[in-house]
Scaffold this active site. Sequence first.
Site, PDB file in Angstrom:
ATOM      1  N   ARG A  93     -11.844   1.087  -7.153  1.00 56.67           N
ATOM      2  CA  ARG A  93     -11.724   0.476  -5.669  1.00 56.67           C
ATOM      3  C   ARG A  93     -10.941   2.145  -5.099  1.00 56.67           C
ATOM      4  NH1 ARG A  93      -7.480  -1.744  -1.467  1.00 56.67           N
ATOM      5  NH2 ARG A  93      -8.462  -2.997  -0.471  1.00 56.67           N
ATOM      6  N   CYS A 136       0.866  -1.092  -0.321  1.00 58.45           N
ATOM      7  CA  CYS A 136       0.140   0.022   0.197  1.00 58.45           C
ATOM      8  C   CYS A 136       0.421   1.680  -0.011  1.00 58.45           C
ATOM      9  CB  CYS A 136      -0.916  -0.622   1.491  1.00 58.45           C
ATOM     10  SG  CYS A 136      -2.300  -1.434   1.343  1.00 58.45           S
TER      11      CYS A 136
HETATM   12  P1  XMP Z   1      -0.982  -7.236   3.082  1.00 56.47           P
HETATM   13  O1  XMP Z   1      -0.005  -6.333   4.121  1.00 56.47           O
HETATM   14  O2  XMP Z   1      -1.306  -8.336   3.839  1.00 56.47           O
HETATM   15  O3  XMP Z   1      -2.363  -6.571   2.270  1.00 56.47           O
HETATM   16  O4  XMP Z   1      -0.193  -7.902   1.886  1.00 56.47           O
HETATM   17  C1  XMP Z   1      -3.263  -6.865   1.549  1.00 56.47           C
HETATM   18  C2  XMP Z   1      -4.693  -6.260   2.180  1.00 56.47           C
HETATM   19  O5  XMP Z   1      -4.291  -4.537   1.153  1.00 56.47           O
HETATM   20  C3  XMP Z   1      -4.692  -3.539   0.907  1.00 56.47           C
HETATM   21  N1  XMP Z   1      -4.401  -4.014  -1.005  1.00 56.47           N
HETATM   22  C4  XMP Z   1      -4.088  -2.309  -0.840  1.00 56.47           C
HETATM   23  N2  XMP Z   1      -4.533  -1.597   0.035  1.00 56.47           N
HETATM   24  N3  XMP Z   1      -2.529  -0.495  -1.972  1.00 56.47           N
HETATM   25  C5  XMP Z   1      -3.905  -0.053  -0.931  1.00 56.47           C
HETATM   26  O6  XMP Z   1      -3.228   1.299  -0.428  1.00 56.47           O
HETATM   27  C6  XMP Z   1      -3.419  -0.995  -2.956  1.00 56.47           C
HETATM   28  O7  XMP Z   1      -2.886  -1.459  -4.199  1.00 56.47           O
HETATM   29  C7  XMP Z   1      -3.488  -2.419  -1.975  1.00 56.47           C
HETATM   30  N4  XMP Z   1      -3.717  -3.512  -3.160  1.00 56.47           N
HETATM   31  C8  XMP Z   1      -4.206  -4.418  -1.835  1.00 56.47           C
HETATM   32  C9  XMP Z   1      -6.387  -5.256   0.569  1.00 56.47           C
HETATM   33  O8  XMP Z   1      -7.273  -4.234   1.502  1.00 56.47           O
HETATM   34  C10 XMP Z   1      -5.637  -6.700   0.526  1.00 56.47           C
HETATM   35  O9  XMP Z   1      -6.193  -7.359   1.581  1.00 56.47           O
END
Ligand code: XMP
Length: 578
Positions: A493, A357
């Site tokens: 999203r 993120c």
């Molecule tokens: P982890 O830490 O498990 O996080 O890799 C997965 C979660 O991150 C969110 N997600 C995003 N958040 N930009 C964001 O700010 C992104 O591009 C992004 N893609 C996923 C999502 O909630 C996921 O479950």
Amino acid sequence: DGLSAKELFENRHGYTYDDLILLPGHIGFSTDEVSLKSKFSRNVSLEVPLVSSPMDTVTEHGMAIQMALQGGLGIIHYNMKPEEQAHEVKLVKRYENGFITSPMVLKPNSTVADIDAIYQRFGFSGVPITENGQMESVLLGIVTNRDIHFTADRRTPLKDIMTPRKDLVVAKDTQSIEECHQILITSKKGKLPIVNQKQQLTGLMSRTDLLKNRDFPLATRDNKKRLRVGAAIGTRENDKSRLHALVEGFSFFIRMFVVMTYNTKSEKHFILFSSLYTYINTNINLFIYFLAGVDVIVIDSSQGDSIYQIDMIKYIKKTYPKLDVVGGNVVTTTQAKHLIEAGVDGIRVGMGSGSICTTQEVTACGRPQASAVYHVAKFASRYAIPICADGGIQSSGHIVRALVLGWVFKGCLSYDTYCIYIVNMYALGIKNMPHSVYFFFLVLQGASTAMMGSLLAGCEESPGEYVYQDGIKLKTYRGMGSLEAMKKGSDDRYFTERGKIRVAQGVSGTVVDRGSIRKFIPYIIQGVRHGFQDLGIQKFDDVKRLRENGEIRFEVRTQAAQKEGNVHSLFSYRKTHY
Ligand code: XMP
């Protein structure tokens, strides 16, 4: 020693998992005695409180099937066409069962090539042959792998190669499932057709599925014994047709309307088709809904407190009152309140804490994850809504923290709790539910879950191929807000408007190979059990009571303490998992 959760979180700091450490309790049981039963949403219970994230490098049917078999849940991402996503859902629902509820059936004049097509799409090939190629029609035979292996001409009609009815072992539809299991075991056949008095095919059981069932006693199943699966959708108008597809398994009829709706250039036709479509869904196709594909819908948004999401939640609850909806993502109690008022059955918590993120960097909005989980869970527990801690999970230790922070709603029947619950429901304007239903909810409510992206993206079951870099086996893992993912369709999203500049809120990268989740999830879960054992918590349900009594104690770690808590002072080391 240490601080209670209240003392810790009611100050002005925001904490994340690594800032905190839990002080050990008293061990009075083995890890096998630790129960981690939980709920993802009001009606979706899990034996293992783990969920795979709806991301295009994490969850498609392969991951969802294995997550459900292990007792968790997979949420299919929506960076694909609605029909493709609905097909992914179908693959999970059809994957296995002692009893296959809707088997693929062919006609005597169908060809070996038709079996090949089924094999490619669904990955199984024991196909019953009936008079008209449908269920509830007279059974004529079965075609299995063995029948087609040596057939060179793929145009050969199946009636020429099938094992005919007279040579088949069948069960009657009046026999119990246990009796059918027994026939399947003693007959040593791969498939057991079930027929009624008129010799019509009413069901099919599979030997491999039966064995698989035995291997996975914790598997997450619906009441028809099919694996459970969730799917994500966005909040745009056309996500409503995606929703219908996911729920109804995309029947040809429905698909026709979707194709027409998508392809029309006229606004008038679009409205006409979508309303027809909605009418059919709500009024005519109800029985299809009960045969449903998806078990729970996750509305996927980086900032869940929006008018678009609230409208979508209301639409889903109105169209499919029995379908669970998990809203999110949120990190504050006010955001959670809006989603609860709209009618969600679960809440996903986390903004900017995921490994990929950049939301906090780009928008300055978000919240450290431990604080977000604590505050939202505490609020949501008043309404008995389970919450899912999403993002930032890198180890079993993070999962333990996330679960302990979740303000677990214990199934408590005390008069006080009951009154508080009713007052809260009244405050939300939900007044017309019989008291027995409140009671029912109270008894059923459990705890929360942890959602993972990066931790699972390196597993064999995630989409994508492995690549090697400097001799290390890696897989691509990308944020749904990365430019690459948004170009494929995940803009929604992040509220990117059509034709406007795309601002990335995530990155694309790689993660190391973690092997199969068949080994990885049990490994992680055993780590979580050890955590609960060290804390002296035998039942996940006990967390709230223990914390309220101040028996769960936290401490904040300084940077030096965090360094000390990880591997340190070695020249080199190797971290082997299993
Ligand atoms: P982890 O830490 O498990 O996080 O890799 C997965 C979660 O991150 C969110 N997600 C995003 N958040 N930009 C964001 O700010 C992104 O591009 C992004 N893609 C996923 C999502 O909630 C996921 O479950």
